[in-house]
Design a protein around this motif. Structure first.
Motif, PDB file in Angstrom:
ATOM      1  N   HIS A  87       0.852  -1.260  -0.130  1.00 62.74           N
ATOM      2  CA  HIS A  87      -0.018   0.144  -0.001  1.00 62.74           C
ATOM      3  C   HIS A  87       0.906   1.365  -0.077  1.00 62.74           C
ATOM      4  CE1 HIS A  87      -3.820  -2.319   0.690  1.00 62.74           C
ATOM      5  NE2 HIS A  87      -2.990  -2.969   1.558  1.00 62.74           N
ATOM      6  N   GLN A  88       1.859   1.247   1.080  1.00 64.94           N
ATOM      7  CA  GLN A  88       2.358   2.617   1.097  1.00 64.94           C
ATOM      8  C   GLN A  88       3.404   2.905  -0.117  1.00 64.94           C
ATOM      9  OE1 GLN A  88       3.872   1.915   5.070  1.00 64.94           O
ATOM     10  NE2 GLN A  88       2.220   3.363   5.881  1.00 64.94           N
ATOM     11  N   HIS A  89       4.070   1.747  -0.676  1.00 64.61           N
ATOM     12  CA  HIS A  89       4.951   1.919  -1.765  1.00 64.61           C
ATOM     13  C   HIS A  89       4.453   2.601  -2.870  1.00 64.61           C
ATOM     14  CE1 HIS A  89       8.558  -1.057  -0.710  1.00 64.61           C
ATOM     15  NE2 HIS A  89       8.306  -0.171   0.332  1.00 64.61           N
ATOM     16  N   GLU A  90       3.063   2.255  -3.016  1.00 64.53           N
ATOM     17  CA  GLU A  90       2.516   2.895  -4.272  1.00 64.53           C
ATOM     18  C   GLU A  90       2.280   4.357  -4.074  1.00 64.53           C
ATOM     19  OE1 GLU A  90      -1.324   1.317  -6.980  1.00 64.53           O
ATOM     20  OE2 GLU A  90      -1.512   1.474  -4.741  1.00 64.53           O
ATOM     21  N   ILE A  91       1.985   4.628  -2.663  1.00 61.78           N
ATOM     22  CA  ILE A  91       1.871   6.145  -2.362  1.00 61.78           C
ATOM     23  C   ILE A  91       3.048   6.777  -2.686  1.00 61.78           C
ATOM     24  CG2 ILE A  91       1.447   7.542  -0.605  1.00 61.78           C
ATOM     25  CD1 ILE A  91      -0.574   5.738   0.856  1.00 61.78           C
ATOM     26  N   VAL A  92       4.206   6.305  -2.311  1.00 64.70           N
ATOM     27  CA  VAL A  92       5.397   7.049  -2.463  1.00 64.70           C
ATOM     28  C   VAL A  92       5.659   7.082  -3.939  1.00 64.70           C
ATOM     29  CG1 VAL A  92       8.062   6.568  -2.038  1.00 64.70           C
ATOM     30  CG2 VAL A  92       6.321   6.134  -0.229  1.00 64.70           C
ATOM     31  N   ALA A  93       5.504   5.776  -4.540  1.00 66.62           N
ATOM     32  CA  ALA A  93       5.941   6.056  -6.015  1.00 66.62           C
ATOM     33  C   ALA A  93       5.128   7.321  -7.020  1.00 66.62           C
ATOM     34  CB  ALA A  93       5.684   4.634  -6.548  1.00 66.62           C
ATOM     35  N   GLU A  94       3.908   7.089  -6.536  1.00 68.96           N
ATOM     36  CA  GLU A  94       2.998   7.924  -7.386  1.00 68.96           C
ATOM     37  C   GLU A  94       3.178   9.218  -6.942  1.00 68.96           C
ATOM     38  OE1 GLU A  94       0.578   7.607  -9.541  1.00 68.96           O
ATOM     39  OE2 GLU A  94       0.853   5.375  -9.535  1.00 68.96           O
ATOM     40  N   ARG A  95       3.520   9.924  -5.900  1.00 65.65           N
ATOM     41  CA  ARG A  95       3.963  11.185  -5.601  1.00 65.65           C
ATOM     42  C   ARG A  95       5.361  11.713  -5.843  1.00 65.65           C
ATOM     43  NH1 ARG A  95       1.025  11.689   0.438  1.00 65.65           N
ATOM     44  NH2 ARG A  95      -1.178  11.590  -0.357  1.00 65.65           N
ATOM     45  N   TYR A  96       6.148  10.633  -5.738  1.00 64.07           N
ATOM     46  CA  TYR A  96       7.699  11.225  -5.789  1.00 64.07           C
ATOM     47  C   TYR A  96       8.519  10.288  -6.892  1.00 64.07           C
ATOM     48  CZ  TYR A  96       5.990  13.829  -1.497  1.00 64.07           C
ATOM     49  OH  TYR A  96       5.632  14.494  -0.657  1.00 64.07           O
ATOM     50  N   GLY A  97       7.944   9.389  -7.406  1.00 62.85           N
ATOM     51  CA  GLY A  97       8.719   8.379  -8.051  1.00 62.85           C
ATOM     52  C   GLY A  97       8.537   8.632  -9.756  1.00 62.85           C
ATOM     53  N   ASP A  98       9.218   7.867 -10.376  1.00 59.54           N
ATOM     54  CA  ASP A  98       9.143   7.897 -11.964  1.00 59.54           C
ATOM     55  C   ASP A  98       8.419   6.855 -12.560  1.00 59.54           C
ATOM     56  OD1 ASP A  98      10.877   5.610 -12.051  1.00 59.54           O
ATOM     57  OD2 ASP A  98      12.552   7.139 -11.695  1.00 59.54           O
ATOM     58  N   PRO A  99       7.823   6.861 -13.767  1.00 57.71           N
ATOM     59  CA  PRO A  99       7.082   5.954 -14.239  1.00 57.71           C
ATOM     60  C   PRO A  99       7.735   4.600 -14.200  1.00 57.71           C
ATOM     61  CG  PRO A  99       7.378   7.701 -15.873  1.00 57.71           C
ATOM     62  CD  PRO A  99       7.984   8.062 -14.810  1.00 57.71           C
ATOM     63  N   ALA A 100       9.169   4.380 -14.427  1.00 60.08           N
ATOM     64  CA  ALA A 100       9.622   2.916 -13.802  1.00 60.08           C
ATOM     65  C   ALA A 100       9.470   2.520 -12.459  1.00 60.08           C
ATOM     66  CB  ALA A 100      11.215   3.087 -14.272  1.00 60.08           C
ATOM     67  N   LEU A 101       9.617   3.610 -11.549  1.00 58.93           N
ATOM     68  CA  LEU A 101       9.424   3.065 -10.272  1.00 58.93           C
ATOM     69  C   LEU A 101       7.910   2.425 -10.160  1.00 58.93           C
ATOM     70  CD1 LEU A 101      10.513   2.734  -7.387  1.00 58.93           C
ATOM     71  CD2 LEU A 101      10.036   5.079  -7.094  1.00 58.93           C
ATOM     72  N   ARG A 102       7.162   3.426 -10.497  1.00 58.73           N
ATOM     73  CA  ARG A 102       5.649   2.920 -10.438  1.00 58.73           C
ATOM     74  C   ARG A 102       5.394   1.754 -11.060  1.00 58.73           C
ATOM     75  NH1 ARG A 102       5.230   8.757 -11.109  1.00 58.73           N
ATOM     76  NH2 ARG A 102       5.087   8.538 -13.253  1.00 58.73           N
ATOM     77  N   ALA A 103       5.798   1.473 -12.210  1.00 57.64           N
ATOM     78  CA  ALA A 103       5.750   0.217 -12.867  1.00 57.64           C
ATOM     79  C   ALA A 103       6.336  -0.869 -12.016  1.00 57.64           C
ATOM     80  CB  ALA A 103       6.266   0.294 -13.998  1.00 57.64           C
TER      81      ALA A 103
END
Length: 255
Positions: A87-103
């Motif tokens: 759950h929290q990794h997705e929040i972090v990636a959506e707010r501060y990550g790049d497309p590769a991290l989100r994927a």
């Protein structure tokens, strides 16, 4: 299955026996274990304390370590860490990550499991061949209960353990008061919540209090040691890993 084993920070530094028991149990059930040596913290402490940008490197590293397609599932002896990854990794990636991290996060989270839900939902078993002839009570940790919704899966596993005397914990679903940094920032409230939990645990007459999170067991175990009363604490994995031919040391001591 080829399983990536995540040790967690507490498992690595303070409670390695819970990690070893997880590895022993999964191996005994016929799974191939992979232990990525570069694994670090999942970042839960940072996110829970309000620092969501700071754990981006930790989230990225988790994806790098466990994102290998050859790893069928990621299993950890921690409901709170599994909740963070899912759950929290997705929040972090959506707010501060790049497309590769989100994927990468999206790919890893769907194959990440807390131990009990992996055994029941993925392996499809509740009887893992365990033997633990002691009175036990179970504390359902907040993250496993409310974030992962593991329900009664740990209890179903415990009920199938040979020789166990499983007793219900009064007001089991109330928090033990740990909550990571909550116990530090709100020590008075945390101590009051812990006192209630200790009273309920000791009332069961159990020899062992178990849970799926070493963090909660650390908090409860510390409280029990200070009042010099009640059961010892053991991670759920340590009970499930014990067998007649390889009993847990607490059983050997009782003999």
């Amino acid at each position: 299955m080829r399983i990536g084993l995540f040790a967690t920070c507490l498992g690595d530094t303070l409670f390695p026996d819970a990690v070893k028991a997880t590895a022993l149990l999964l191996s005994r059930l016929g799974h191939e274990l992979v232990f990525p040596p570069g694994q670090t913290c999942c970042g839960q402490m940072h996110v829970n304390t309000g620092y969501q940008r700071e754990p981006v490197p930790l989230v990225r590293n988790f994806v790098d370590q466990f994102g290998d397609r050859a790893i069928d599932a990621v299993v950890m002896p921690s409901g709170s860490c599994a909740g963070c990854v899912r759950h929290q990794h997705e929040i972090v990636a959506e707010r501060y990550g790049d497309p590769a991290l989100r994927a990468g996060v999206a790919a890893v989270k769907v194959k990440t499991y807390e131990l009990s839900e992996f055994l029941v939902d993925v392996v499809g078993t509740v009887d893992v061949g365990a033997y633990f002839p002691h009175r036990v009570t179970y504390h359902p940790t907040c993250h496993s209960l409310r974030m992962l919704h593991v329900g009664d899966k740990p209890l179903r596993l415990l009920r199938a353990v040979e020789g166990i005397d499983l007793v219900e914990l009064p007001e089991a679903d109330t928090c033990c008061g740990f909550g990571g940094t909550f116990a530090v920032k709100n020590a008075g409230t945390s101590s009051a919540m812990l006192a209630d939990k200790l009273r309920h645990v000791t009332s069961t007459g159990a020899a062992v209090c178990t849970a799926g999170d070493s963090s909660c067991l650390m908090h409860i175990g510390g409280g029990l040691s200070r009042i010099r009363s009640g059961p010892r604490t053991l991670h759920l994995a340590q009970i499930l890993a014990a067998t007649r031919t390889a009993p847990h040391p607490v059983t050997e001591a009782a003999r």
